[in-house]
Motif scaffolding. Structure first.
Motif, PDB file in Angstrom:
ATOM      1  N   PHE A  67     -14.360  67.434 -14.141  1.00 29.24           N
ATOM      2  CA  PHE A  67     -13.630  66.488 -14.983  1.00 29.24           C
ATOM      3  C   PHE A  67     -14.291  66.362 -16.357  1.00 29.24           C
ATOM      4  CE2 PHE A  67     -12.956  62.062 -16.382  1.00 29.24           C
ATOM      5  CZ  PHE A  67     -11.584  62.112 -16.574  1.00 29.24           C
ATOM      6  N   LEU A  68     -15.607  66.248 -16.385  1.00 27.73           N
ATOM      7  CA  LEU A  68     -16.318  66.147 -17.661  1.00 27.73           C
ATOM      8  C   LEU A  68     -16.155  67.414 -18.502  1.00 27.73           C
ATOM      9  CD1 LEU A  68     -19.639  64.369 -16.633  1.00 27.73           C
ATOM     10  CD2 LEU A  68     -17.669  63.387 -17.810  1.00 27.73           C
ATOM     11  N   ASN A  69     -16.142  68.573 -17.857  1.00 27.84           N
ATOM     12  CA  ASN A  69     -15.941  69.831 -18.581  1.00 27.84           C
ATOM     13  C   ASN A  69     -14.551  69.890 -19.211  1.00 27.84           C
ATOM     14  OD1 ASN A  69     -18.497  70.767 -17.983  1.00 27.84           O
ATOM     15  ND2 ASN A  69     -17.826  71.887 -16.167  1.00 27.84           N
ATOM     16  N   VAL A  70     -13.544  69.384 -18.493  1.00 31.52           N
ATOM     17  CA  VAL A  70     -12.188  69.363 -19.045  1.00 31.52           C
ATOM     18  C   VAL A  70     -12.129  68.423 -20.240  1.00 31.52           C
ATOM     19  CG1 VAL A  70      -9.795  68.703 -18.591  1.00 31.52           C
ATOM     20  CG2 VAL A  70     -11.056  70.002 -16.905  1.00 31.52           C
ATOM     21  N   ILE A  71     -12.731  67.251 -20.119  1.00 28.13           N
ATOM     22  CA  ILE A  71     -12.745  66.296 -21.233  1.00 28.13           C
ATOM     23  C   ILE A  71     -13.450  66.915 -22.445  1.00 28.13           C
ATOM     24  CG2 ILE A  71     -13.599  64.047 -22.003  1.00 28.13           C
ATOM     25  CD1 ILE A  71     -11.236  63.909 -20.067  1.00 28.13           C
ATOM     26  N   ALA A  72     -14.546  67.609 -22.218  1.00 28.57           N
ATOM     27  CA  ALA A  72     -15.258  68.264 -23.316  1.00 28.57           C
ATOM     28  C   ALA A  72     -14.385  69.322 -23.978  1.00 28.57           C
ATOM     29  CB  ALA A  72     -16.550  68.888 -22.807  1.00 28.57           C
ATOM     30  N   SER A  73     -13.632  70.066 -23.187  1.00 27.35           N
ATOM     31  CA  SER A  73     -12.740  71.084 -23.750  1.00 27.35           C
ATOM     32  C   SER A  73     -11.623  70.449 -24.566  1.00 27.35           C
ATOM     33  CB  SER A  73     -12.123  71.926 -22.628  1.00 27.35           C
ATOM     34  OG  SER A  73     -13.107  72.652 -21.945  1.00 27.35           O
ATOM     35  N   LEU A  74     -11.112  69.325 -24.096  1.00 28.57           N
ATOM     36  CA  LEU A  74     -10.034  68.644 -24.818  1.00 28.57           C
ATOM     37  C   LEU A  74     -10.519  68.011 -26.114  1.00 28.57           C
ATOM     38  CD1 LEU A  74      -8.201  66.884 -21.859  1.00 28.57           C
ATOM     39  CD2 LEU A  74      -7.367  68.811 -23.211  1.00 28.57           C
ATOM     40  N   CYS A  75     -11.788  67.664 -26.185  1.00 34.24           N
ATOM     41  CA  CYS A  75     -12.331  66.968 -27.359  1.00 34.24           C
ATOM     42  C   CYS A  75     -12.974  67.905 -28.377  1.00 34.24           C
ATOM     43  CB  CYS A  75     -13.352  65.924 -26.906  1.00 34.24           C
ATOM     44  SG  CYS A  75     -12.605  64.588 -25.963  1.00 34.24           S
ATOM     45  N   LYS A  76     -12.809  69.190 -28.210  1.00 37.76           N
ATOM     46  CA  LYS A  76     -13.348  70.142 -29.183  1.00 37.76           C
ATOM     47  C   LYS A  76     -12.692  69.923 -30.534  1.00 37.76           C
ATOM     48  CE  LYS A  76     -14.469  73.983 -26.139  1.00 37.76           C
ATOM     49  NZ  LYS A  76     -14.141  75.369 -25.775  1.00 37.76           N
ATOM     50  N   ASP A  77     -13.372  70.350 -31.576  1.00 39.85           N
ATOM     51  CA  ASP A  77     -12.826  70.220 -32.925  1.00 39.85           C
ATOM     52  C   ASP A  77     -11.519  70.980 -33.091  1.00 39.85           C
ATOM     53  OD1 ASP A  77     -14.857  68.577 -33.765  1.00 39.85           O
ATOM     54  OD2 ASP A  77     -16.087  70.225 -34.535  1.00 39.85           O
ATOM     55  N   SER A  78     -11.431  72.137 -32.475  1.00 42.47           N
ATOM     56  CA  SER A  78     -10.184  72.906 -32.559  1.00 42.47           C
ATOM     57  C   SER A  78      -9.893  73.534 -31.198  1.00 42.47           C
ATOM     58  CB  SER A  78     -10.286  73.991 -33.622  1.00 42.47           C
ATOM     59  OG  SER A  78     -11.253  74.946 -33.262  1.00 42.47           O
ATOM     60  N   VAL A  79      -8.621  73.519 -30.849  1.00 48.28           N
ATOM     61  CA  VAL A  79      -8.169  74.111 -29.596  1.00 48.28           C
ATOM     62  C   VAL A  79      -7.058  75.095 -29.937  1.00 48.28           C
ATOM     63  CG1 VAL A  79      -7.091  73.649 -27.357  1.00 48.28           C
ATOM     64  CG2 VAL A  79      -8.720  72.024 -28.299  1.00 48.28           C
ATOM     65  N   SER A  80      -7.179  76.304 -29.446  1.00 48.65           N
ATOM     66  CA  SER A  80      -6.168  77.316 -29.689  1.00 48.65           C
ATOM     67  C   SER A  80      -4.868  76.938 -28.976  1.00 48.65           C
ATOM     68  CB  SER A  80      -6.656  78.667 -29.179  1.00 48.65           C
ATOM     69  OG  SER A  80      -5.618  79.616 -29.226  1.00 48.65           O
ATOM     70  N   GLU A  81      -3.769  77.209 -29.618  1.00 50.27           N
ATOM     71  CA  GLU A  81      -2.468  76.903 -29.024  1.00 50.27           C
ATOM     72  C   GLU A  81      -2.257  77.684 -27.734  1.00 50.27           C
ATOM     73  OE1 GLU A  81       2.168  77.177 -30.378  1.00 50.27           O
ATOM     74  OE2 GLU A  81       0.674  76.748 -31.913  1.00 50.27           O
ATOM     75  N   ASP A  82      -2.847  78.854 -27.653  1.00 49.47           N
ATOM     76  CA  ASP A  82      -2.730  79.677 -26.440  1.00 49.47           C
ATOM     77  C   ASP A  82      -3.493  79.077 -25.266  1.00 49.47           C
ATOM     78  OD1 ASP A  82      -1.221  81.479 -27.907  1.00 49.47           O
ATOM     79  OD2 ASP A  82      -2.975  82.713 -28.419  1.00 49.47           O
ATOM     80  N   ASP A  83      -4.503  78.261 -25.542  1.00 46.37           N
ATOM     81  CA  ASP A  83      -5.325  77.669 -24.486  1.00 46.37           C
ATOM     82  C   ASP A  83      -4.730  76.380 -23.911  1.00 46.37           C
ATOM     83  OD1 ASP A  83      -7.145  79.705 -24.857  1.00 46.37           O
ATOM     84  OD2 ASP A  83      -8.429  78.521 -26.184  1.00 46.37           O
ATOM     85  N   ILE A  84      -3.734  75.820 -24.554  1.00 43.05           N
ATOM     86  CA  ILE A  84      -3.198  74.523 -24.135  1.00 43.05           C
ATOM     87  C   ILE A  84      -2.629  74.550 -22.714  1.00 43.05           C
ATOM     88  CG2 ILE A  84      -1.421  72.784 -24.635  1.00 43.05           C
ATOM     89  CD1 ILE A  84      -2.043  73.216 -27.589  1.00 43.05           C
TER      90      ILE A  84
END
Length: 65
Positions: free
Chosen positions: A20-37
């Motif tokens: 769960f913490l890893n997912v939250i960290a991934s969601l809170c990154k400065d930029s997220v690729s549209e392909d990763d959503i």
């Protein structure tokens, strides 16, 4: 936060909480690729389902009256 809980949770609970913490960290990154959503959405759904399984509400609310 992960290291503060070392030894306080069971193996399944610790694994679920870290996921769960890893997912939250991934969601809170400065930029997220549209392909990763889509993959992030799926991982979030799985992590939340595991949180429901391993941390049921009945265990969280045990106030002595």
């Amino acid at each position: 936060m992960k290291f503060c809980l070392r030894g306080l949770l069971g193996q399944k609970q610790r694994s679920t909480f870290f996921r769960f913490l890893n997912v939250i960290a991934s969601l809170c990154k400065d930029s997220v690729s549209e392909d990763d959503i889509p993959a992030l959405c799926e991982e979030l759904n799985v992590a939340l389902a595991l949180v429901e399984r391993d941390f049921p509400v009945s265990m969280q609310v045990n106030f002595p009256y």
